[in-house]
Design an enzyme around this catalytic site. Structure first.
Site, mmCIF file in Angstrom:
data_model
loop_
_atom_site.group_PDB
_atom_site.id
_atom_site.type_symbol
_atom_site.label_atom_id
_atom_site.label_comp_id
_atom_site.label_asym_id
_atom_site.label_seq_id
_atom_site.Cartn_x
_atom_site.Cartn_y
_atom_site.Cartn_z
ATOM 1 N N CYS A 123 -1.731 10.341 -6.220
ATOM 2 C CA CYS A 123 -2.889 10.024 -5.392
ATOM 3 C C CYS A 123 -3.950 11.116 -5.536
ATOM 4 O O CYS A 123 -3.708 12.258 -5.159
ATOM 5 C CB CYS A 123 -2.486 9.878 -3.930
ATOM 6 S SG CYS A 123 -3.901 9.447 -2.891
ATOM 7 N N LYS B 48 0.836 -1.191 0.000
ATOM 8 C CA LYS B 48 0.000 0.000 0.000
ATOM 9 C C LYS B 48 0.880 1.253 0.000
ATOM 10 O O LYS B 48 1.901 1.299 0.693
ATOM 11 C CB LYS B 48 -0.889 -0.002 1.247
ATOM 12 C CG LYS B 48 -1.670 1.283 1.489
ATOM 13 C CD LYS B 48 -2.718 1.520 0.442
ATOM 14 C CE LYS B 48 -3.449 2.846 0.675
ATOM 15 N NZ LYS B 48 -4.348 3.170 -0.436
#
Length: 311
Positions: A130, A46
């Site tokens: 992101c 992650k």
């Protein structure tokens, strides 16, 4: 035929070109154990920040008619956890995804990860794309800032690393971004693409949005993004001949994975479909891919990688 799927990536041999997309089944120890024991050829953690993060409020992921929408907000257990996992991990090639909340955070994590990467062979992927942290714009869309990020990270990280990219939509942006990547020798691969930022999925029955954060705006994944992902893979494969490309977006079966590799991808990440089907998807896609290669008469992945024909 399974041996035909073996390929190499930055000097590492992998049993097949498939892995998870960063963010899917890779946050917790349990997640990572499932990936490690799956038949994926490699795996990625992650995207992490220096400190642990809870992420955005639930519901922050929802299935959608042609894929998914999410606004996770970088929930992760913190850099030290994933760094220690890299130290202890044995087996398949491991990528460590870092996505600091600032340039200084990214530089700090890169500097701290370098000795671990040199010792264990893990590879850093720097996530500059992101789209789901409120108030934080995507670095990948600000070329001046992106160049500075890469220059600063490469000044403390003298090993090959990759960059996770947002989808680009303009030919001029492909050109401008590629010029930056080609300036930085340590940038060894480009992962194309992160989710299609700030989509909106609406439930007609309830007349509401599908997820809670950002008034329902979130990143689209799955079938929605396959053509955009393929375009980005091929655009950077053509423009960055000394870099490798990792394809990500819209992979549910061997058919989409084959398209990614034909467009130039060396590895292929699976995101939404992995979330929906679980880690057993890797066995299915590997089996399908071996059959597809046999049907087409290909003996190795290099027989067709990047050999997309134009009209």
């Amino acid at each position: 035929m399974a041996g035909a799927l073996t390929t190499t990536f930055l000097g590492h041999q992998v049993s097949n070109p498939f892995l998870n997309a960063a963010g899917v089944l890779c946050r917790t120890p349990e997640d990572l154990l499932q990936l490690a024991s799956s038949v994926s050829g490699s795996m990625i953690t992650k995207s992490c920040t220096v400190e642990p993060r809870e992420g955005n409020p639930e519901p922050r992921y929802a299935a959608a008619p042609y894929g998914s929408i999410n606004s996770m907000g970088l929930p992760n257990l913190g850099f030290e956890f994933y760094k220690q996992f890299a130290v202890e991990h044995r087996g398949k090639l491991l990528f460590i995804s870092v996505s600091g909340m600032s340039m200084d955070e990214n530089v700090k994590m890169a500097k701290d990860l370098l000795p671990v990467a040199k010792e264990t062979g893990c590879i850093m992927e720097l996530n500059l794309s992101c789209p789901n942290v409120p108030g934080k714009p995507q670095v990948g869309y600000d070329f001046t800032t992106m160049r500075e990020y890469l220059q600063r990270v490469s000044s403390v990280y003298d090993a090959p690393f990759g960059v996770k990219l947002p989808p680009y939509f303009d030919i001029a942006h492909f050109d401008q971004a590629a010029a930056i990547f080609n300036e930085i020798p340590q940038v060894a691969f480009l992962t194309c693409v992160n989710s299609l930022g700030n989509g909106l999925v609406i439930d007609v029955d309830t007349e509401t949005v599908a997820i809670k954060p950002k008034d329902g705006f979130g990143g689209l994944g799955g079938r929605y993004i396959l053509p955009t992902a393929l375009a980005n893979v091929n655009a950077f494969y053509r423009r960055c001949p000394t870099k490798l490309v990792v394809g990500c977006g819209g992979v549910y079966s061997a058919n989409e994975a084959f398209q990614h590799i034909l467009a130039g991808a060396s590895l292929v990440q699976v995101g939404t479909a992995l979330h929906e089907e679980g880690p057993q998807i890797f066995q299915r896609v590997v089996d399908e891919f071996a059959l597809l290669m046999r049907a087409k008469g290909y003996n190795t992945i290099d027989d067709f990688k990047g050999k997309l024909k134009t009209l």
